[in-house]
Scaffold this motif. Structure first.
Motif, PDB file in Angstrom:
ATOM      1  N   MET A  39     -11.550  -3.568  -4.032  1.00 10.98           N
ATOM      2  CA  MET A  39     -10.186  -3.490  -4.130  1.00 10.98           C
ATOM      3  C   MET A  39      -9.651  -2.753  -3.126  1.00 10.98           C
ATOM      4  SD  MET A  39      -9.054  -3.116  -8.133  1.00 10.98           S
ATOM      5  CE  MET A  39      -9.670  -1.278  -7.958  1.00 10.98           C
ATOM      6  N   ASN A  40      -8.747  -3.638  -2.468  1.00 11.79           N
ATOM      7  CA  ASN A  40      -7.861  -2.979  -1.225  1.00 11.79           C
ATOM      8  C   ASN A  40      -6.423  -2.880  -1.455  1.00 11.79           C
ATOM      9  OD1 ASN A  40      -6.700  -2.852   1.503  1.00 11.79           O
ATOM     10  ND2 ASN A  40      -8.677  -2.252   2.005  1.00 11.79           N
ATOM     11  N   LEU A  41      -5.943  -1.536  -1.588  1.00  9.98           N
ATOM     12  CA  LEU A  41      -4.475  -1.371  -1.587  1.00  9.98           C
ATOM     13  C   LEU A  41      -3.686  -1.305  -0.398  1.00  9.98           C
ATOM     14  CD1 LEU A  41      -2.091  -0.732  -3.579  1.00  9.98           C
ATOM     15  CD2 LEU A  41      -2.566   1.650  -3.281  1.00  9.98           C
ATOM     16  N   ASP A  42      -2.666  -2.348  -0.442  1.00 12.34           N
ATOM     17  CA  ASP A  42      -1.957  -2.572   0.957  1.00 12.34           C
ATOM     18  C   ASP A  42      -0.463  -2.969   0.606  1.00 12.34           C
ATOM     19  OD1 ASP A  42      -1.573  -2.682   3.698  1.00 12.34           O
ATOM     20  OD2 ASP A  42      -1.701  -4.805   3.559  1.00 12.34           O
ATOM     21  N   ARG A  43       0.555  -1.854   0.564  1.00 10.28           N
ATOM     22  CA  ARG A  43       2.050  -2.188   0.569  1.00 10.28           C
ATOM     23  C   ARG A  43       2.328  -2.922  -0.786  1.00 10.28           C
ATOM     24  NH1 ARG A  43       2.663  -5.255   6.596  1.00 10.28           N
ATOM     25  NH2 ARG A  43       0.813  -6.052   5.700  1.00 10.28           N
ATOM     26  N   GLY A  44       1.752  -2.313  -1.821  1.00 16.87           N
ATOM     27  CA  GLY A  44       2.123  -2.932  -3.187  1.00 16.87           C
ATOM     28  C   GLY A  44       1.328  -4.080  -3.600  1.00 16.87           C
ATOM     29  N   GLN A  45       0.554  -4.427  -2.888  1.00 19.34           N
ATOM     30  CA  GLN A  45      -0.552  -5.397  -3.229  1.00 19.34           C
ATOM     31  C   GLN A  45      -2.050  -5.221  -3.284  1.00 19.34           C
ATOM     32  OE1 GLN A  45       0.673  -8.624  -4.059  1.00 19.34           O
ATOM     33  NE2 GLN A  45       2.761  -7.612  -3.447  1.00 19.34           N
ATOM     34  N   LEU A  46      -2.721  -5.616  -4.265  1.00 17.71           N
ATOM     35  CA  LEU A  46      -4.069  -5.495  -4.582  1.00 17.71           C
ATOM     36  C   LEU A  46      -4.933  -6.584  -4.180  1.00 17.71           C
ATOM     37  CD1 LEU A  46      -5.827  -2.565  -5.397  1.00 17.71           C
ATOM     38  CD2 LEU A  46      -5.916  -3.522  -7.658  1.00 17.71           C
ATOM     39  N   TYR A  47      -5.764  -6.301  -3.073  1.00 16.59           N
ATOM     40  CA  TYR A  47      -6.656  -7.639  -2.773  1.00 16.59           C
ATOM     41  C   TYR A  47      -8.087  -7.271  -3.257  1.00 16.59           C
ATOM     42  CZ  TYR A  47      -3.038  -8.530   0.459  1.00 16.59           C
ATOM     43  OH  TYR A  47      -1.760  -8.759   1.272  1.00 16.59           O
ATOM     44  N   ILE A  48      -8.235  -8.181  -4.037  1.00 14.30           N
ATOM     45  CA  ILE A  48      -9.675  -8.183  -4.747  1.00 14.30           C
ATOM     46  C   ILE A  48     -10.758  -9.034  -4.330  1.00 14.30           C
ATOM     47  CG2 ILE A  48     -10.882  -8.000  -7.019  1.00 14.30           C
ATOM     48  CD1 ILE A  48      -8.317  -7.295  -8.475  1.00 14.30           C
ATOM     49  N   THR A  49     -11.803  -8.827  -3.653  1.00 12.14           N
ATOM     50  CA  THR A  49     -12.724  -9.742  -3.146  1.00 12.14           C
ATOM     51  C   THR A  49     -14.327  -9.444  -3.522  1.00 12.14           C
ATOM     52  OG1 THR A  49     -13.085  -8.248  -1.142  1.00 12.14           O
ATOM     53  CG2 THR A  49     -11.367  -9.927  -1.188  1.00 12.14           C
ATOM     54  N   ARG A  50     -15.004 -10.292  -3.757  1.00 21.63           N
ATOM     55  CA  ARG A  50     -16.505 -10.086  -3.936  1.00 21.63           C
ATOM     56  C   ARG A  50     -16.829  -9.471  -2.792  1.00 21.63           C
ATOM     57  NH1 ARG A  50     -15.969 -15.284  -6.529  1.00 21.63           N
ATOM     58  NH2 ARG A  50     -16.590 -15.211  -8.608  1.00 21.63           N
ATOM     59  N   LEU A  74       1.002   5.620  -6.289  1.00 26.01           N
ATOM     60  CA  LEU A  74       2.172   6.236  -6.282  1.00 26.01           C
ATOM     61  C   LEU A  74       2.236   7.376  -5.144  1.00 26.01           C
ATOM     62  CD1 LEU A  74       1.726   7.731  -9.910  1.00 26.01           C
ATOM     63  CD2 LEU A  74       3.213   5.792  -9.315  1.00 26.01           C
ATOM     64  N   SER A  75       1.376   7.544  -4.217  1.00 24.97           N
ATOM     65  CA  SER A  75       1.424   8.102  -2.953  1.00 24.97           C
ATOM     66  C   SER A  75       1.690   7.430  -1.934  1.00 24.97           C
ATOM     67  CB  SER A  75       0.039   8.979  -2.996  1.00 24.97           C
ATOM     68  OG  SER A  75      -0.885   8.041  -2.575  1.00 24.97           O
ATOM     69  N   GLY A  76       1.503   5.962  -2.316  1.00 19.61           N
ATOM     70  CA  GLY A  76       1.973   4.975  -1.004  1.00 19.61           C
ATOM     71  C   GLY A  76       0.678   5.022   0.038  1.00 19.61           C
ATOM     72  N   GLN A  77      -0.479   5.065  -0.529  1.00 23.17           N
ATOM     73  CA  GLN A  77      -1.649   5.520   0.462  1.00 23.17           C
ATOM     74  C   GLN A  77      -2.186   4.033   0.876  1.00 23.17           C
ATOM     75  OE1 GLN A  77      -4.827   8.022  -1.200  1.00 23.17           O
ATOM     76  NE2 GLN A  77      -6.177   7.543   0.572  1.00 23.17           N
ATOM     77  N   PRO A  78      -1.911   3.682   2.010  1.00 23.16           N
ATOM     78  CA  PRO A  78      -2.515   2.276   2.395  1.00 23.16           C
ATOM     79  C   PRO A  78      -3.896   2.187   2.658  1.00 23.16           C
ATOM     80  CG  PRO A  78      -1.510   3.388   4.295  1.00 23.16           C
ATOM     81  CD  PRO A  78      -1.346   4.430   3.325  1.00 23.16           C
ATOM     82  N   GLY A  79      -4.535   1.045   2.617  1.00 19.75           N
ATOM     83  CA  GLY A  79      -5.828   0.881   3.224  1.00 19.75           C
ATOM     84  C   GLY A  79      -6.964   1.432   2.040  1.00 19.75           C
ATOM     85  N   LYS A  80      -6.269   2.074   1.148  1.00 21.18           N
ATOM     86  CA  LYS A  80      -7.514   2.680   0.044  1.00 21.18           C
ATOM     87  C   LYS A  80      -8.415   1.463  -0.423  1.00 21.18           C
ATOM     88  CE  LYS A  80      -8.743   6.249  -2.723  1.00 21.18           C
ATOM     89  NZ  LYS A  80      -9.799   7.344  -1.986  1.00 21.18           N
ATOM     90  N   ILE A  81      -9.735   1.970  -0.352  1.00 24.60           N
ATOM     91  CA  ILE A  81     -10.440   0.710  -0.960  1.00 24.60           C
ATOM     92  C   ILE A  81     -11.334   1.378  -2.325  1.00 24.60           C
ATOM     93  CG2 ILE A  81     -12.745  -0.561  -0.350  1.00 24.60           C
ATOM     94  CD1 ILE A  81     -11.593  -0.688   2.473  1.00 24.60           C
ATOM     95  N   PHE A  82     -11.498   0.631  -3.004  1.00 23.10           N
ATOM     96  CA  PHE A  82     -12.199   0.914  -4.341  1.00 23.10           C
ATOM     97  C   PHE A  82     -13.484  -0.390  -4.499  1.00 23.10           C
ATOM     98  CE2 PHE A  82      -7.886   2.163  -4.833  1.00 23.10           C
ATOM     99  CZ  PHE A  82      -7.804   3.261  -5.374  1.00 23.10           C
TER     100      PHE A  82
END
Length: 440
Positions: A295-306, A280-288
């Motif tokens: 999980m990495n959030l980038d421009r409306g996409q969530l990248y999930i990797t091992r 909601l805050s549009g925070q790029p590069g946030k990693i979980f």
């Protein structure tokens, strides 16, 4: 009760004519009634009894009751006596017992040809399970109760309350034994059974029956949730998962869907709430992080990797030429591209640089105290240690963080952020793609 039993089996197609059913019988009233009903119905049955040897003479008398019943009715009897040495303080007795029980059932199914295992869970067990899950804070699936069947399992007594089971046992002169440990409120389920449920029944005496209707509605809700999740679930490509979250607006129903979407990767509701704030805050590069995934959030996409095992000793030199450098359990791939238009990529494993700004060979090493860089998208210099704190990288993972150096200057906190001085700009004529991937 007998007709209700047959109706439940028929309506849910629990037992086919060719099935051979193994009944789990402890000697308590529930399982003895189940054995009686199954025998009366004419199904092909056998009985499995597990003597956990935890209650002295009581355990032996339970075993004797079940054996004698099987002998009297010419029903195959299968016994497993647990070795008390297996009980380990590192794991609860209930968990050890459950593993022993179902391992025994699986062995009998494989060796004796049983097609299904029947257990004597009843309506009260369902009520206790729902209350326990509600207390612990599980999601919608934890509130749908015990399923009437599972892989190789059926529970044909779920319709009956404990009172109905006792009444039927008395009317049919069925023998059973009471487990005195059920009165011990040190166990959570017993505490709910003995203290909580009686209080709730003062408000609603028909609590078990009411619950059945509620469970049907919750099960329908859970199915609707599964359908909503199915159309939004992550797409796997080359061992990574891409999850589109552009649809997310923070509504409560959407938060529940988001929780279910990330659950297969080891993330829970608390992670979903944090992720919600970042989206909601549009925070790029946030990693979980979970135990096995990033999980990495980038421009409306969530990248999930091992999670990549970044164990490395000393320093590894990365040459200028295209190719692959092997480091521990992962590879670093170098590829050059013409132009300066960044393609879609997973920032947890991939970074793009202006190679003309780099000095080769590059150096890959673990980060150390005192390291600093100029994070992309931020003004000024920042210590790597502070960057990791701001990025909420767990303490357990900080020791694994790698940095890529160019002539003594940090160009990339691997998997997290590149340095602003080495980024691709409008003046970049060609790009270097660095990708860190686990060995295939």
């Amino acid at each position: 009760m007998y007709q209700s039993f047959l109706t439940l089996i028929k309506e849910n197609a629990l037992i086919a004519q060719e099935d051979k059913v193994l009944i789990a019988v402890s000697g308590g009233v529930d399982s003895m009634v189940l054995a009686h009903l199954m025998l009366k119905s004419g199904f092909s049955i056998g009985v499995a009894h597990v003597n956990y040897r935890l209650r002295g003479d009581d355990s032996e008398e339970d075993e004797a009751l079940v054996r004698d019943w099987c002998h009297a009715h010419e029903v195959p009897f299968f016994l497993h006596r647990v070795d008390p040495a297996i009980y380990d303080a590192r794991e609860s007795i209930q968990m050890v017992a459950r593993k022993e029980r179902y391992s025994f059932f699986d062995q009998l199914r494989n060796k004796q040809g049983f097609t299904k295992v029947a257990t004597a869970h009843n309506a009260n067990d369902n009520l206790e399970t729902v209350l326990l899950n509600l207390t612990k804070g599980t999601g919608i699936h934890g509130l749908t109760g015990i399923a009437i069947e599972g892989p190789g399992l059926i529970r044909p007594l779920l319709f009956a309350t404990k009172e109905e089971i006792y009444a039927f046992a008395r009317s049919e002169a069925i023998s059973w034994r009471e487990d005195v440990s059920n009165q011990n409120n040190d166990y959570q389920r017993n505490l709910i059974r003995n203290e909580v449920v009686p209080l709730l029944k003062k408000i609603n005496p028909a609590l078990e029956s009411t619950l059945q209707d509620t469970l049907l509605r919750l099960q329908g809700t859970a199915q609707l949730l599964e359908q909503a999740v199915e159309v939004k679930k992550a797409v796997e490509t080359e061992g990574r998962w891409l999850l589109n979250v552009e649809w997310y607006r923070g509504h409560p129903d959407q938060l529940v869907i988001l929780t279910e979407l990330i659950k297969p990767y080891g993330f829970g509701f608390a992670d979903a709430r944090d992720l919600s704030g970042a989206i909601l805050s549009g925070q790029p590069g946030k990693i979980f992080y979970s135990s096995g995934y990033e999980m990495n959030l980038d421009r409306g996409q969530l990248y999930i990797t091992r999670r990549v095992d970044t164990s490395v000793e000393g320093e590894v030199m990365v040459p200028k030429d295209e190719g692959t450098v092997s480091v521990g359990t992962f590879n670093i791939h170098l590829t050059y591209f013409s132009g300066n238009e960044l393609p879609p990529h997973d920032p947890t494993t991939t970074a793009f640089f202006d190679p003309d700004e780099l000095t080769f060979p590059l150096k890959l090493r673990l980060w150390k105290q005192g390291d600093a860089f100029y994070p992309l998208g931020m003004a000024g210099k920042k210590k790597v240690s502070d960057f990791m704190i701001d990025s909420k990288i767990p303490v357990t993972l900080k020791k694994e963080v790698l940095v890529l150096e160019s002539d003594g200057q940090i160009a990339w906190i691997v998997g997290h952020r590149i340095d602003n001085r080495f980024k691709v700009t409008s003046k970049t004529a060609r790009m270097l793609k660095l990708e860190v991937l686990r060995h295939a």
